[in-house]
Write a protein that holds these residues in place. Structure first.
Motif, PDB file in Angstrom:
ATOM      1  N   ASP A   2       0.603  -1.658  -0.221  1.00  0.00           N
ATOM      2  CA  ASP A   2       0.047   0.409  -0.156  1.00  0.00           C
ATOM      3  C   ASP A   2       1.190   1.566  -0.007  1.00  0.00           C
ATOM      4  OD1 ASP A   2      -2.319  -1.266   0.296  1.00  0.00           O
ATOM      5  OD2 ASP A   2      -3.031  -1.524   2.629  1.00  0.00           O
ATOM      6  N   GLU A   3       2.198   1.127   0.389  1.00  0.00           N
ATOM      7  CA  GLU A   3       3.332   2.356   0.972  1.00  0.00           C
ATOM      8  C   GLU A   3       3.559   2.708  -0.623  1.00  0.00           C
ATOM      9  OE1 GLU A   3       7.206   4.203   3.563  1.00  0.00           O
ATOM     10  OE2 GLU A   3       5.346   2.806   4.046  1.00  0.00           O
ATOM     11  N   GLU A   4       3.833   1.267  -1.365  1.00  0.00           N
ATOM     12  CA  GLU A   4       4.523   1.393  -2.956  1.00  0.00           C
ATOM     13  C   GLU A   4       3.278   1.857  -3.028  1.00  0.00           C
ATOM     14  OE1 GLU A   4       6.173  -2.357  -3.526  1.00  0.00           O
ATOM     15  OE2 GLU A   4       7.602  -2.185  -2.006  1.00  0.00           O
ATOM     16  N   GLU A   5       2.224   0.976  -4.011  1.00  0.00           N
ATOM     17  CA  GLU A   5       1.511   2.215  -4.530  1.00  0.00           C
ATOM     18  C   GLU A   5       1.028   3.262  -4.038  1.00  0.00           C
ATOM     19  OE1 GLU A   5      -1.910   1.366  -7.678  1.00  0.00           O
ATOM     20  OE2 GLU A   5      -0.055   0.300  -6.742  1.00  0.00           O
ATOM     21  N   PHE A   6       0.849   4.642  -2.610  1.00  0.00           N
ATOM     22  CA  PHE A   6       0.666   5.474  -2.027  1.00  0.00           C
ATOM     23  C   PHE A   6       1.971   6.326  -2.955  1.00  0.00           C
ATOM     24  CE2 PHE A   6       1.630   9.234   0.272  1.00  0.00           C
ATOM     25  CZ  PHE A   6       0.634   9.330   0.501  1.00  0.00           C
ATOM     26  N   LEU A   7       2.831   5.841  -2.847  1.00  0.00           N
ATOM     27  CA  LEU A   7       3.985   6.215  -3.126  1.00  0.00           C
ATOM     28  C   LEU A   7       4.529   6.855  -4.868  1.00  0.00           C
ATOM     29  CD1 LEU A   7       7.175   5.332  -1.093  1.00  0.00           C
ATOM     30  CD2 LEU A   7       5.259   7.342  -0.753  1.00  0.00           C
ATOM     31  N   ARG A   8       3.833   5.456  -5.420  1.00  0.00           N
ATOM     32  CA  ARG A   8       3.874   5.849  -6.752  1.00  0.00           C
ATOM     33  C   ARG A   8       2.234   5.809  -7.255  1.00  0.00           C
ATOM     34  NH1 ARG A   8       0.507   3.377 -10.994  1.00  0.00           N
ATOM     35  NH2 ARG A   8      -0.282   2.112  -9.951  1.00  0.00           N
ATOM     36  N   LEU A   9       1.329   6.660  -6.527  1.00  0.00           N
ATOM     37  CA  LEU A   9       0.118   7.567  -7.370  1.00  0.00           C
ATOM     38  C   LEU A   9      -0.164   8.455  -6.441  1.00  0.00           C
ATOM     39  CD1 LEU A   9      -3.080   4.786  -6.009  1.00  0.00           C
ATOM     40  CD2 LEU A   9      -2.067   5.554  -8.190  1.00  0.00           C
ATOM     41  N   ASN A  10       1.233   9.272  -5.750  1.00  0.00           N
ATOM     42  CA  ASN A  10       1.462  10.076  -5.403  1.00  0.00           C
ATOM     43  C   ASN A  10       2.363  11.147  -6.370  1.00  0.00           C
ATOM     44  OD1 ASN A  10       1.040  12.568  -3.632  1.00  0.00           O
ATOM     45  ND2 ASN A  10       3.132  12.286  -2.832  1.00  0.00           N
ATOM     46  N   ALA A  11       3.719   9.950  -7.075  1.00  0.00           N
ATOM     47  CA  ALA A  11       4.724  10.510  -7.762  1.00  0.00           C
ATOM     48  C   ALA A  11       2.846  10.994  -9.641  1.00  0.00           C
ATOM     49  CB  ALA A  11       5.596   9.470  -8.037  1.00  0.00           C
ATOM     50  N   GLU A  12       2.471   9.546  -9.607  1.00  0.00           N
ATOM     51  CA  GLU A  12       1.935  10.110 -10.911  1.00  0.00           C
ATOM     52  C   GLU A  12       0.380  11.605 -10.690  1.00  0.00           C
ATOM     53  OE1 GLU A  12      -0.796   6.643 -12.179  1.00  0.00           O
ATOM     54  OE2 GLU A  12       1.573   6.019 -11.819  1.00  0.00           O
ATOM     55  N   LEU A  13       0.130  12.015  -9.690  1.00  0.00           N
ATOM     56  CA  LEU A  13      -0.474  12.808  -9.737  1.00  0.00           C
ATOM     57  C   LEU A  13       0.010  14.355  -9.211  1.00  0.00           C
ATOM     58  CD1 LEU A  13      -2.732  11.832  -6.932  1.00  0.00           C
ATOM     59  CD2 LEU A  13      -4.015  12.071  -9.076  1.00  0.00           C
ATOM     60  N   ASP A  14       1.508  14.327  -8.911  1.00  0.00           N
ATOM     61  CA  ASP A  14       2.141  14.982  -8.990  1.00  0.00           C
ATOM     62  C   ASP A  14       2.503  15.335 -10.965  1.00  0.00           C
ATOM     63  OD1 ASP A  14       2.772  15.423  -6.248  1.00  0.00           O
ATOM     64  OD2 ASP A  14       4.488  14.367  -6.561  1.00  0.00           O
ATOM     65  N   ALA A  15       2.877  14.666 -11.314  1.00  0.00           N
ATOM     66  CA  ALA A  15       3.193  14.475 -12.743  1.00  0.00           C
ATOM     67  C   ALA A  15       2.327  14.997 -13.823  1.00  0.00           C
ATOM     68  CB  ALA A  15       3.083  13.410 -13.177  1.00  0.00           C
TER      69      ALA A  15
END
Length: 91
Positions: free
Chosen positions: A34-47
């Motif tokens: 979940d933390e890895e998924e959260f970090l990936r989603l957060n990076a996508e949202l930033d982009a």
């Protein structure tokens, strides 16, 4: 054959404890995932946010250029109408 204390089983209680330990391990794995998924989603949202900011800047630039063109056209039209009126009056 003689059984030692480690060979004895508490039956359903021991199985339940083993299942609880396995579930705890699964929860830890899920939390990591979940933390890895959260970090990936957060990076996508930033982009996406950066891309939207760029689009907004381009939109503002296009809007400004359009206003300038419209003002120039209005000025040219008013000048043309004025020249037409002067030429009509001079005849």
């Amino acid at each position: 054959m003689k059984m030692g204390p480690s060979d004895l089983s508490n039956g359903p209680i021991e199985k339940e404890e083993e299942e609880m330990e396995a579930n705890e391990d699964n929860v830890e794995e899920e939390e990591e995932y979940d933390e890895e998924e959260f970090l990936r989603l957060n990076a996508e949202l930033d982009a996406l946010s950066s891309a939207l900011d760029n689009i907004e800047k381009r939109n503002d630039s296009i809007s400004d250029r359009l206003r300038k063109i419209l003002e120039e056209n209005r000025s040219i039209r008013e000048e043309a109408e004025k020249d037409t009126a002067e030429n009509s009056g001079a005849s």
